[in-house]
Scaffold this active site. Structure first.
Site, PDB file in Angstrom:
ATOM      1  N   SER A  18       0.808  -1.221   0.000  1.00  0.00           N
ATOM      2  CA  SER A  18       0.000   0.000   0.000  1.00  0.00           C
ATOM      3  C   SER A  18       0.840   1.270   0.000  1.00  0.00           C
ATOM      4  O   SER A  18       0.599   2.199  -0.776  1.00  0.00           O
ATOM      5  CB  SER A  18      -0.930  -0.005   1.208  1.00  0.00           C
ATOM      6  OG  SER A  18      -1.808  -1.112   1.159  1.00  0.00           O
ATOM      7  N   GLU A  38       8.565  -5.911  -6.797  1.00  0.00           N
ATOM      8  CA  GLU A  38       7.820  -6.725  -5.846  1.00  0.00           C
ATOM      9  C   GLU A  38       8.092  -8.197  -6.150  1.00  0.00           C
ATOM     10  O   GLU A  38       7.880  -8.642  -7.281  1.00  0.00           O
ATOM     11  CB  GLU A  38       6.324  -6.436  -5.933  1.00  0.00           C
ATOM     12  CG  GLU A  38       5.444  -7.365  -5.113  1.00  0.00           C
ATOM     13  CD  GLU A  38       5.794  -7.374  -3.639  1.00  0.00           C
ATOM     14  OE1 GLU A  38       6.058  -8.469  -3.097  1.00  0.00           O
ATOM     15  OE2 GLU A  38       5.805  -6.272  -3.035  1.00  0.00           O
ATOM     16  N   CYS A  46      -1.689  -6.052   2.998  1.00  0.00           N
ATOM     17  CA  CYS A  46      -3.096  -5.666   3.179  1.00  0.00           C
ATOM     18  C   CYS A  46      -4.000  -6.325   2.150  1.00  0.00           C
ATOM     19  O   CYS A  46      -5.016  -6.925   2.488  1.00  0.00           O
ATOM     20  CB  CYS A  46      -3.247  -4.150   3.112  1.00  0.00           C
ATOM     21  SG  CYS A  46      -4.955  -3.608   3.325  1.00  0.00           S
ATOM     22  N   CYS A  51      -5.561  -7.198   5.567  1.00  0.00           N
ATOM     23  CA  CYS A  51      -6.837  -6.520   5.832  1.00  0.00           C
ATOM     24  C   CYS A  51      -7.987  -6.963   4.929  1.00  0.00           C
ATOM     25  O   CYS A  51      -9.080  -7.255   5.409  1.00  0.00           O
ATOM     26  CB  CYS A  51      -6.690  -5.002   5.678  1.00  0.00           C
ATOM     27  SG  CYS A  51      -5.076  -4.328   6.050  1.00  0.00           S
ATOM     28  N   LYS A  54      -8.970 -10.737   5.191  1.00  0.00           N
ATOM     29  CA  LYS A  54      -9.472 -10.893   6.561  1.00  0.00           C
ATOM     30  C   LYS A  54     -10.889 -10.339   6.678  1.00  0.00           C
ATOM     31  O   LYS A  54     -11.783 -10.995   7.221  1.00  0.00           O
ATOM     32  CB  LYS A  54      -8.506 -10.181   7.526  1.00  0.00           C
ATOM     33  CG  LYS A  54      -8.890 -10.212   8.996  1.00  0.00           C
ATOM     34  CD  LYS A  54      -9.751  -9.005   9.414  1.00  0.00           C
ATOM     35  CE  LYS A  54      -9.187  -7.672   9.041  1.00  0.00           C
ATOM     36  NZ  LYS A  54      -8.062  -7.250   9.837  1.00  0.00           N
ATOM     37  N   ALA A 119      14.441  -7.119  -5.011  1.00  0.00           N
ATOM     38  CA  ALA A 119      15.428  -6.079  -5.270  1.00  0.00           C
ATOM     39  C   ALA A 119      16.339  -5.929  -4.058  1.00  0.00           C
ATOM     40  O   ALA A 119      15.874  -5.965  -2.913  1.00  0.00           O
ATOM     41  CB  ALA A 119      14.742  -4.754  -5.577  1.00  0.00           C
ATOM     42  N   GLY A 182      -3.788  -9.599  20.184  1.00  0.00           N
ATOM     43  CA  GLY A 182      -3.905  -8.376  19.399  1.00  0.00           C
ATOM     44  C   GLY A 182      -4.981  -8.462  18.340  1.00  0.00           C
ATOM     45  O   GLY A 182      -5.805  -9.379  18.331  1.00  0.00           O
ATOM     46  N   TYR A 183      -4.967  -7.476  17.428  1.00  0.00           N
ATOM     47  CA  TYR A 183      -5.959  -7.399  16.361  1.00  0.00           C
ATOM     48  C   TYR A 183      -6.160  -8.751  15.663  1.00  0.00           C
ATOM     49  O   TYR A 183      -7.280  -9.251  15.540  1.00  0.00           O
ATOM     50  CB  TYR A 183      -5.490  -6.429  15.265  1.00  0.00           C
ATOM     51  CG  TYR A 183      -5.458  -4.972  15.562  1.00  0.00           C
ATOM     52  CD1 TYR A 183      -6.364  -4.101  14.939  1.00  0.00           C
ATOM     53  CD2 TYR A 183      -4.513  -4.408  16.399  1.00  0.00           C
ATOM     54  CE1 TYR A 183      -6.321  -2.733  15.143  1.00  0.00           C
ATOM     55  CE2 TYR A 183      -4.456  -3.042  16.618  1.00  0.00           C
ATOM     56  CZ  TYR A 183      -5.359  -2.207  15.995  1.00  0.00           C
ATOM     57  OH  TYR A 183      -5.311  -0.855  16.208  1.00  0.00           O
ATOM     58  N   ALA A 185      -5.232 -11.887  16.271  1.00  0.00           N
ATOM     59  CA  ALA A 185      -5.706 -13.020  17.072  1.00  0.00           C
ATOM     60  C   ALA A 185      -7.207 -12.919  17.320  1.00  0.00           C
ATOM     61  O   ALA A 185      -7.954 -13.898  17.170  1.00  0.00           O
ATOM     62  CB  ALA A 185      -4.954 -13.071  18.398  1.00  0.00           C
ATOM     63  N   GLU A 187      -9.566 -11.077  15.744  1.00  0.00           N
ATOM     64  CA  GLU A 187     -10.386 -11.123  14.532  1.00  0.00           C
ATOM     65  C   GLU A 187     -10.542 -12.549  14.030  1.00  0.00           C
ATOM     66  O   GLU A 187     -11.652 -12.982  13.688  1.00  0.00           O
ATOM     67  CB  GLU A 187      -9.751 -10.217  13.472  1.00  0.00           C
ATOM     68  CG  GLU A 187      -9.857  -8.737  13.829  1.00  0.00           C
ATOM     69  CD  GLU A 187      -8.995  -7.832  12.982  1.00  0.00           C
ATOM     70  OE1 GLU A 187      -9.237  -6.610  12.990  1.00  0.00           O
ATOM     71  OE2 GLU A 187      -8.063  -8.336  12.317  1.00  0.00           O
ATOM     72  N   ARG A 204      -0.622 -14.582  26.853  1.00  0.00           N
ATOM     73  CA  ARG A 204       0.225 -14.553  28.042  1.00  0.00           C
ATOM     74  C   ARG A 204      -0.131 -13.411  29.005  1.00  0.00           C
ATOM     75  O   ARG A 204       0.233 -13.432  30.162  1.00  0.00           O
ATOM     76  CB  ARG A 204       1.703 -14.504  27.645  1.00  0.00           C
ATOM     77  CG  ARG A 204       2.290 -13.223  27.361  1.00  0.00           C
ATOM     78  CD  ARG A 204       3.816 -13.256  27.257  1.00  0.00           C
ATOM     79  NE  ARG A 204       4.345 -14.265  26.357  1.00  0.00           N
ATOM     80  CZ  ARG A 204       5.084 -15.283  26.787  1.00  0.00           C
ATOM     81  NH1 ARG A 204       5.351 -15.422  28.068  1.00  0.00           N
ATOM     82  NH2 ARG A 204       5.553 -16.154  25.918  1.00  0.00           N
ATOM     83  N   GLY A 268       2.627 -11.386  16.803  1.00  0.00           N
ATOM     84  CA  GLY A 268       3.431 -10.238  16.414  1.00  0.00           C
ATOM     85  C   GLY A 268       4.004 -10.377  15.016  1.00  0.00           C
ATOM     86  O   GLY A 268       3.988 -11.445  14.406  1.00  0.00           O
ATOM     87  N   THR A 317      -2.404   0.136   7.472  1.00  0.00           N
ATOM     88  CA  THR A 317      -2.362   0.401   6.033  1.00  0.00           C
ATOM     89  C   THR A 317      -2.617   1.862   5.671  1.00  0.00           C
ATOM     90  O   THR A 317      -1.862   2.446   4.890  1.00  0.00           O
ATOM     91  CB  THR A 317      -3.361  -0.515   5.308  1.00  0.00           C
ATOM     92  OG1 THR A 317      -2.933  -1.871   5.471  1.00  0.00           O
ATOM     93  CG2 THR A 317      -3.446  -0.186   3.828  1.00  0.00           C
ATOM     94  N   HIS A 442     -32.154   9.220  14.809  1.00  0.00           N
ATOM     95  CA  HIS A 442     -32.884   8.208  15.560  1.00  0.00           C
ATOM     96  C   HIS A 442     -33.740   7.359  14.624  1.00  0.00           C
ATOM     97  O   HIS A 442     -34.304   7.876  13.668  1.00  0.00           O
ATOM     98  CB  HIS A 442     -33.775   8.909  16.592  1.00  0.00           C
ATOM     99  CG  HIS A 442     -34.546   7.972  17.461  1.00  0.00           C
ATOM    100  ND1 HIS A 442     -33.973   7.261  18.471  1.00  0.00           N
ATOM    101  CD2 HIS A 442     -35.858   7.629  17.431  1.00  0.00           C
ATOM    102  CE1 HIS A 442     -34.887   6.520  19.062  1.00  0.00           C
ATOM    103  NE2 HIS A 442     -36.053   6.725  18.447  1.00  0.00           N
ATOM    104  N   GLU A 447     -26.379   7.415  17.769  1.00  0.00           N
ATOM    105  CA  GLU A 447     -26.944   8.591  18.432  1.00  0.00           C
ATOM    106  C   GLU A 447     -26.518   8.687  19.893  1.00  0.00           C
ATOM    107  O   GLU A 447     -26.530   9.776  20.488  1.00  0.00           O
ATOM    108  CB  GLU A 447     -28.465   8.596  18.334  1.00  0.00           C
ATOM    109  CG  GLU A 447     -29.158   7.515  19.142  1.00  0.00           C
ATOM    110  CD  GLU A 447     -30.677   7.547  18.966  1.00  0.00           C
ATOM    111  OE1 GLU A 447     -31.312   8.489  19.487  1.00  0.00           O
ATOM    112  OE2 GLU A 447     -31.207   6.637  18.305  1.00  0.00           O
TER     113      GLU A 447
END
Length: 465
Positions: A18, A38, A46, A51, A54, A119, A182-183, A185, A187, A204, A268, A317, A442, A447
């Protein structure tokens, strides 16, 4: 506009994720001669293995709830819904292929030369393409190689998977152990649970999501446990062994053990800086291997830059994209600017979802900032008609002296969508009075953000209330 002098290129970008793609396209749009390399697939973590796939899998998992909830609204399904893991993976792969191709097309339209190759820097201006040995001289070089998941060095670690492999499992595991808090795990724990796996999450620490507001951490743990996900806190994996029928026997540091079909480490990520010749160019790294940069994304070598996860600043990202854009504008667009890393909204696509922007209550108290706290916890209108006990939680952290809203923290459906617009208000310095005078939409969950009036009576630094 021509920038190049005694070089083949004005800018060479290592990594088509990205951040790298954005920098390359914007630089080329300013008239720079740009190339990008690449070694895997254009789009980076991502798009290819992060992302986007996922979120696709998260959305797929939530149909489980939707089918169940429909009965409360008068719908009767004539047959029980059936889920096909291979069909989901095939559909996911098709979409990822489309997006990767779109990234390549956009680079081509922008005039960026693309190389499908690893590269390596041979010196501070020379890049070698390992696919064919070709070398190029670039006036400026951008390191945008991202990061990779790390599995701890424990006995039997080779029997576990990371998020890279989780996207391409041949079949849905019946029993899965997810290691981390974390995120990633959380998700995956939520999505695998809803797709039909028996999920155990082990961490842990005492709580999940270090750095998030304590109330948000507590509420999500309650919600996950209430849905049937097994949470093992203050524990982790000591050893993994092969077991019959392709299973994995897991030994915990607590002394007990269990068997699973899959063990998934989400503990991590590390920056991709090894083996790309940064030492040949004299680029300084941090202790954790990340590229050391200043606020302009510049390394200690004045014409070599780095953006995104490889710098280990804010590993999101949209942040990498802004860093790449800012760099291209600064170098080639006569428009110098730097991204603001101090106020970044974020979402965790667990179920229920989280959204957060700004200070937590704990941040404020540690900095001795007197704050007023507003909280709301309720069952949304949607779930008054279903059997689901899911609750929505919202919290405002407000500076007592100035009335400025320092933080917004949300758990519930579409929290990620809501926090995006809340971030605009917080970035503009909105006060609680600004929230209060906003007319509520509403009936919505959002709200509550503009109708909370009662402060939570909690002690402030120095004993003040």
């Amino acid at each position: 506009m021509k920038f190049m002098s005694d070089f083949d290129l004005d800018l060479f970008v290592l990594g088509a994720g990205s951040g790298g793609v954005r920098a390359a396209r914007i630089a080329a749009g300013h008239g720079a001669k740009v190339a990008i390399a690449e070694e895997f697939r254009t789009g980076g973590t991502c798009v290819i293995r992060g992302c986007v796939p996922k979120k696709i899998m998260v959305l797929a998992s939530r149909f489980h709830d939707a089918f169940d909830d429909a009965a409360g609204y008068g719908w009767t399904l004539s047959t029980k819904p059936q889920f096909s893991w291979p069909a989901l993976i095939a559909a996911k792969d098709k979409e990822i292929g489309r997006l990767s191709a779109l990234y390549r097309q956009n680079l081509e339209r922008s005039g960026v030369t693309q190389y499908q190759s690893r590269a390596v820097l041979e010196d501070a201006h020379t890049v070698k393409l390992l696919a064919d040995g070709k070398t190029l001289r670039a006036k400026n070089i951008l390191i945008a190689t991202g990061g990779h998941p790390v599995i701890p060095h424990i006995p039997g670690a080779e029997l576990a998977i990371s998020s890279n492999e989780a996207f391409d499992l041949k079949e849905l595991p019946k029993r899965i152990l997810i290691v981390g808090g974390g995120y990633i795990a959380l998700e995956f724990a939520c999505l695998f649970h809803r797709l039909g796996s028996e999920v155990t999450l082990i961490h842990r620490g005492e709580k999940i999501l270090r750095g998030f507001d304590e109330d948000l951490r507590d509420e999500l743990m309650l919600a996950m446990a209430g849905e049937g996900i097994t949470l093992k806190m203050n524990n982790t994996v000591a050893k993994i062994e092969e077991a019959p029928k392709g299973c994995r026997k897991v030994h915990y540091i607590s002394g007990d053990d269990d068997e699973f079909d899959v063990v998934f480490f989400a503990t991590g990520r590390a920056p991709n800086t090894s083996g790309i010749g940064l030492d040949n160019a004299g680029v300084t790294l941090k202790e954790n291997g990340a590229v050391k940069v200043d606020d302009k994304s510049c390394t200690n070598v004045g014409h070599i830059f780095a953006v995104g996860d490889v710098t280990d600043r804010v590993n999101l990202t949209p942040v990498a994209i802004r860093e790449g854009h800012a760099l291209a504008d600064t170098l080639f667009g006569n428009n110098a600017w730097t991204p603001d890393h101090s106020l970044v909204a974020t979402a965790v696509f667990s179920t229920p979802e989280l959204g957060a922007i700004g200070m937590t209550e704990q941040d404020a108290r540690e900095k001795l900032i007197p704050v007023d706290i507003y909280r709301a916890k309720f069952r949304s209108l949607k779930h008054t008609m279903t059997r689901r006990q899911e609750r929505t939680f919202m919290k405002l952290v407000v500076e007592s002296k100035t009335d400025k809203v320092l933080g917004v923290h949300i758990m519930g459906e579409d929290a990620g969508e809501i926090i995006q617009l809340a971030a605009v208000a917080i970035g503009m310095g909105a006060t609680k009075k600004d929230f209060d005078r906003t007319v509520a939409v509403h009936p919505t969950a959002a709200e509550e953000l503009v109708t909370m009036r009662e402060k939570v009576n909690v002690p402030n630094p120095g004993g003040a209330i």
